[in-house]
Structures are given as C-alpha cells and as structure tokens.
Design an enzyme around this catalytic site. Structure first.
Site, PDB file in Angstrom:
ATOM      1  N   HIS A  35       2.555 -37.462 -40.387  1.00 11.80           N
ATOM      2  CA  HIS A  35       2.465 -37.737 -39.156  1.00 11.80           C
ATOM      3  C   HIS A  35       1.755 -35.851 -39.249  1.00 11.80           C
ATOM      4  O   HIS A  35       1.486 -34.495 -39.951  1.00 11.80           O
ATOM      5  CB  HIS A  35       4.119 -36.506 -39.494  1.00 11.80           C
ATOM      6  CG  HIS A  35       5.203 -37.405 -39.060  1.00 11.80           C
ATOM      7  ND1 HIS A  35       5.155 -37.645 -38.032  1.00 11.80           N
ATOM      8  CD2 HIS A  35       5.891 -38.276 -40.211  1.00 11.80           C
ATOM      9  CE1 HIS A  35       6.488 -38.604 -38.128  1.00 11.80           C
ATOM     10  NE2 HIS A  35       6.341 -39.162 -39.060  1.00 11.80           N
ATOM     11  N   CYS A  91       2.871 -41.904 -36.976  1.00 16.60           N
ATOM     12  CA  CYS A  91       4.243 -42.885 -37.852  1.00 16.60           C
ATOM     13  C   CYS A  91       4.176 -43.846 -36.817  1.00 16.60           C
ATOM     14  O   CYS A  91       3.686 -44.906 -36.822  1.00 16.60           O
ATOM     15  CB  CYS A  91       5.353 -41.186 -38.239  1.00 16.60           C
ATOM     16  SG  CYS A  91       6.163 -42.279 -39.429  1.00 16.60           S
ATOM     17  N   GLU A  99       0.771 -33.819 -37.555  1.00 17.79           N
ATOM     18  CA  GLU A  99       1.054 -32.480 -36.315  1.00 17.79           C
ATOM     19  C   GLU A  99       1.774 -31.338 -36.972  1.00 17.79           C
ATOM     20  O   GLU A  99       1.993 -30.132 -36.636  1.00 17.79           O
ATOM     21  CB  GLU A  99       2.341 -33.121 -35.531  1.00 17.79           C
ATOM     22  CG  GLU A  99       4.005 -33.571 -35.086  1.00 17.79           C
ATOM     23  CD  GLU A  99       3.869 -34.684 -35.839  1.00 17.79           C
ATOM     24  OE1 GLU A  99       2.893 -35.766 -36.285  1.00 17.79           O
ATOM     25  OE2 GLU A  99       4.668 -35.506 -35.953  1.00 17.79           O
TER      26      GLU A  99
HETATM   27  N1  GLN Z   1      10.879 -46.070 -38.208  1.00 17.59           N
HETATM   28  C1  GLN Z   1       9.589 -45.573 -38.720  1.00 17.59           C
HETATM   29  C2  GLN Z   1       9.997 -45.552 -40.479  1.00 17.59           C
HETATM   30  O1  GLN Z   1      10.938 -45.300 -41.119  1.00 17.59           O
HETATM   31  C3  GLN Z   1       8.587 -44.390 -38.987  1.00 17.59           C
HETATM   32  C4  GLN Z   1       9.236 -43.345 -39.129  1.00 17.59           C
HETATM   33  C5  GLN Z   1       8.543 -42.429 -38.166  1.00 17.59           C
HETATM   34  O2  GLN Z   1       7.477 -42.405 -37.178  1.00 17.59           O
HETATM   35  N2  GLN Z   1       8.396 -40.356 -38.681  1.00 17.59           N
HETATM   36  O3  GLN Z   1       9.028 -46.065 -40.978  1.00 17.59           O
END
Ligand code: GLN
Length: 540
Positions: free
Chosen positions: A515, A384, A517
């Site tokens: 994500h 992400c 994970e």
């Molecule tokens: N801050 C970034 C966003 O909002 C990534 C978010 C995250 O890593 N879950 O897009």
C-alpha cells in the site's frame, strides 16, 4: 523534560480532532522541537485491524505492522515521521498490559485497580512512546467525546499527570459551535463540554472552536468568561479548503505562541515556509487532474467512502499538488461496470485507481474496468487488491485462462493466479484473524529499466503491507512471457511486489502488492502516485 499536550473533543465526534492534534504537532515542530503524537482509542479491540472500515474509517498500517486508526496517518503526514505501535493504544491494549503484568506478579501482590493502575499504565505507555521517539513534546489525542463513559479513565490519567508534572501538561478542548438560523455561532454546547471536563477535575487550557465560520469577538468573550479562560486561549478554527491549511490558520490566532508560553518553552526557531508554499499551491492550482477511484459501493454515501480511503485520497492530492494540478476525485461504483456500455465513460478520466479491498463484491466490475484501462491506454494504479485483480485480468485476457482467479473468491479455481500463502492458510483455519495478515514494512527489490525503477530510482525499497494473498509463483514466468513485467519482488524473489506494463505499450499501468498510499507525504508524494499522476496529467 517531556511536555505533554492532550487533545480531547467536545460536543460531537468528527469535528477534526485528529487533524487539530496533527496541526498542533506541526506548529510545535516548526518551532524547532522534536514532537511525536499518540492516539488513544477508547474501544476494547486491541487494534483497528478487525474493525469494519465502513464504520470506523480506514485501517492505517505502520512500518511495524500495527493496524491503527486513520488519525495516525494524519500525524505521519503532518509531522513527516514514521510512527510505531508505541504511538497507539486502546482501552483493550492498556488492560492487556496491566493484566499481563499482574499475571507476572508485577504488582507485588497488591490489589490491582482501575484507578490508579489502568491510568498509570496509560501514562507509562505515553512516556515509553516519548522516549522511543526521542520527543521533547508529545501530543496525545483521546478518542471519543468528553462526557462519554468510555474515555473517562483517560481523562483521569490526564488529571493524575497534571498533579505529577504541573507546568508540563496542557489540555486542549476541540469543540464545535453550531450555527443558528440567522448565522449566529452558538457557544452553549462548548460551555457544557468545558463543565464536563471540570467535573472530571480538569480545566481546559485552550479551546479550539471548530465552526463553519470564524469566531467573532463576542463569541470569544463568551467562551472565555463561561469556561474560566482568557480570551487569547480561545482559538478560532473555521472550516477551510484544505486540511493542510489548518496549522497556518491556528497560527493566525497565535496558537503556537499561546502553547509555548503555557508550557514555559522558548521557540528554537520558527519556520513553516515549505508548508506555506504547499498551501499556496493548493489555492492557486486551477487545471484539474480528474481521477476516478473504483470501489465497491458501501451504500452509505460519499462521506463514508472518503473516510475508508483517506490515505489513497491524500496520496492522490499530494501527487497532484506536486504538478500544480487541482485534484478532482470521483467515486466510481465497481458494480456499475458489469454492463460493458458503461465502460465507455472511463475515457472521461485522466486516470483510475483501483484500491485495496476484500471479498467478492464488485470484483468482476473492477476486472472489467482494468481490462478497459489496459486496452484503451488510460493510466491505471492498482493498490494491493487492485494489483491482484490486474494480474487476474492479464491471465484471463493474455494467457487465455478464462477461469483465472484469486482463491479468496474461488477456492476451487483451476487457475489460482492469486493464492494464499501456506502460513496464512494455517492462521485462517485456526480462526486466528486479528493482526495476522502480512502486515507492515517489507523490503522489495526493484528491477532496472522498469517504470517502477524510474519512479523510485532505487534498487531496494521498503513498503507497507496488509493482505493474505499473493501472486502465485507458478504463474509468474507465463505472465512475464505474455508481457506483464514484475518490476518489484521480495529480495528472495518468492513474492511479487509490483506488476506493470512497459512504457512502450502503455502510458502508465502499474499495481503494487503493498500500500504505497501509507507512505505518501504532502511535501513528498509517493513515487508511484507521482508517476501515475504525471501520466494522468500529461494525457491532455
Ligand atoms: N484481499 C486481498 C488479500 O488479502 C487484498 C487485501 C488488500 O487489498 N489490502 O490479499
């Protein structure tokens, strides 16, 4: 007929109630029953999405976008299932349902009261989750510790259910036994916890005695005698090397047999062979694979860090076990890498993960790390934010856009390679923060001949999201011309899902907007983590 197993905690928090609940589920599942698990959190927040992970631990995300407690991750990993919002409730969400129903005249003009209506709504939600998951047995973990004011209504719900369905409800108290100077396990706090349950009209059917050491016969007798139980219903649960060992450990004290008997159920089969094999691997894997996780330093110590990234850690472990390697995980403070000399120490690692995150702290350090990993060909997996920062790094280094950034950090940048979607911008302007990110499972198309395709061997995947920002489509072509490959994207090609470098230029360099994970399982590591660890393990 549904059977209900409630798990409550005694003495103190953090004794491993979630893993105990997941392990009990695993044991019942291994006897051939369809099991689901529910977490009840006693706070007023509607979900975990608005809570600070450094205080509350990781926010786990389900397929349907529910942002919930990290225990839900344990349930999915142990039971190998995909749960939904129906499996999670908070005091806030229960009250909200009751209030909505009252507004719709759903209570037919009656006075709506905390007891019984809130408790009945809890039971209603439990039955809905059981039905939705077609579960024969439902495990319900109640957050907090008995004796707290906060979870008393949930205990009352158990009391009511025990009256309604005698014989179908089992209450398990997960307690903690402190060790005194000479090594003696002390049972008194557990006795008090059982008495507290008695005061709420409940008697524990089982006590799971968490401690630094196994229970001896004397301690079992003491707990049984003072808590009005039989000795066989007191289960010894000493600390173990790996959480995946816990179901097997419970079985040493015949927990499965005890539960089935109490609930009047016959085993349909009994099989935990795969799980046993996994635990054997965990014990026998000697050769390490050394992985660094670069996060912002929370100043609260490794324990808190580990809790905030629990799914990332577990996903690394699953992949390491797959290759029979011993995962050796290190925390690297992003801020430490603002000094270029410190980047040299990255070569000590077999691979580096840059996990998700929000805000500007530590970001330049993470970007410096990613540059180094790219140049020195050290395996890199970005999750992400980690993927977004890799794209920023690539734009700065390879497109020479020195001010490339995400508008999350620099809203005025001339090169917003990572930018907010217009629909997300509106939500933020309206201060509509709760449950409003791009959340949950979305499909992505995978491009053939890429690292991602080799990992997934599928054209269409589904992965879980939790973010507001995206790769800016205006830069995609330029980045691709400069060598970055977008190997995964939304089926309409509007949103970039995976960025990678080809195998010919780097052993493993990939980041995902989603994500991965959240979908890794002990016996089925996530394809991206698996390929990352394959490269990391092959380095030596
Ligand atoms: N801050 C970034 C966003 O909002 C990534 C978010 C995250 O890593 N879950 O897009």
């Amino acid at each position: 007929m549904t059977k209900y197993i409630f798990i409550v905690g005694g003495v103190m928090s953090g004794v491993g109630k979630g893993v105990a609940a997941a392990s009990i589920g695993k044991i019942i599942q291994s006897r051939g029953y369809a099991v689901t698990a529910i977490k009840i959190d006693p706070y007023v927040n509607l979900d975990a999405g608005t809570m600070n992970p450094t205080e509350h631990g990781e926010v786990f995300v389900l397929d349907d976008g529910m942002e919930c407690d990290q225990d839900m991750g344990n349930y999915e990993r142990f039971l190998n299932c995909d749960l939904s919002a129906a499996n999670y409730m908070t005091t806030g969400s229960v009250y909200q349902s009751v209030i909505n129903r009252e507004r719709n005249l759903g209570y037919g003009g009656r006075c709506v009261e905390v007891v019984p209506h809130i408790c009945l709504e809890v039971l209603n939600k439990i039955d809905k989750a059981a039905a939705k998951n077609k579960a024969e047995v439902v495990i319900v973990e109640i957050g907090g510790t008995v004796g707290e004011y906060q979870n008393i209504l949930f205990l009352e719900a158990i009391r009511i259910l025990k009256i309604k369905k005698p014989g179908d409800v089992l209450l398990s108290l997960v307690s903690h036994l402190p060790i005194q100077g000479d090594g003696e396990l002390k049972t008194k706090p557990t006795q008090y916890a059982a008495r507290t349950l008695n005061a709420a009209g409940l008697q524990p059917d089982i006590v799971i005695a968490r401690a630094g050491a196994p229970l001896d016969k004397k301690r079992k007798e003491k707990i049984a005698f003072n808590c009005s139980m039989e000795e066989k219903d007191v289960i010894s649960a000493p600390d173990v090397k790996s959480i995946y060992e816990i179901p097997l450990n419970f079985e040493k004290d015949k927990l499965g047999e005890v539960i089935l008997k109490k609930l009047n159920m016959d085993p349909k089969r009994q099989d935990m062979k795969d799980w046993q094999k996994l635990v054997e691997t965990i014990h026998s894997a000697e050769k390490p694979v050394k992985i660094g996780i670069v996060g912002k330093y929370f100043g609260t110590g490794d324990f808190i860090l580990a809790d905030s990234y629990i799914s990332v850690i577990e996903a690394i472990k699953h992949a390491a076990y797959f290759f029979k390697r011993r995962p050796e995980i290190h925390w690297l403070n992003a801020d430490d890498f603002s000094d270029p000399a410190s980047l040299k120490k990255l070569s000590e690692y077999d691979g580096i993960v840059v996990p998700g995150g929000f805000g500007s702290r530590g970001v330049e350090g993470k970007i410096a790390v990613i540059r180094r990993l790219r140049e020195k060909k050290i395996p890199f997996l970005g999750l992400c934010y980690g993927m977004q920062l890799a794209v920023i790094e690539y734009a700065r280094s390879m497109l020479n856009l020195k001010d490339a950034n995400t508008t999350e950090i620099d809203p005025e940048t001339k090169n917003p390679v990572i930018d907010i979607l217009p629909e997300q911008k509106k939500l933020l302007e309206a201060k509509n923060y709760g449950g409003s990110m791009r959340l949950g499972a979305y499909p992505a198309a995978i491009k053939k001949g890429t690292v991602a395709y080799a990992a997934y061997t599928e054209h269409l995947i589904s992965e879980r999201h939790r973010h507001r920002y995206e790769v800016n489509p205006a830069y995609v072509e330029k980045l691709e011309k400069a060598g970055l490959v977008f190997s995964g994207f939304s089926p309409d090609r509007r949103l970039m899902e995976i960025a990678e470098l080809p195998k010919s230029v780097h052993p493993f360099f990939a980041g995902s907007q989603f994500h991965p994970e959240f979908k890794s399982r002990p016996l089925k590591p996530h394809p991206l983590f698996r390929e990352f660890i394959r490269a990391a393990a092959g380095k030596k």
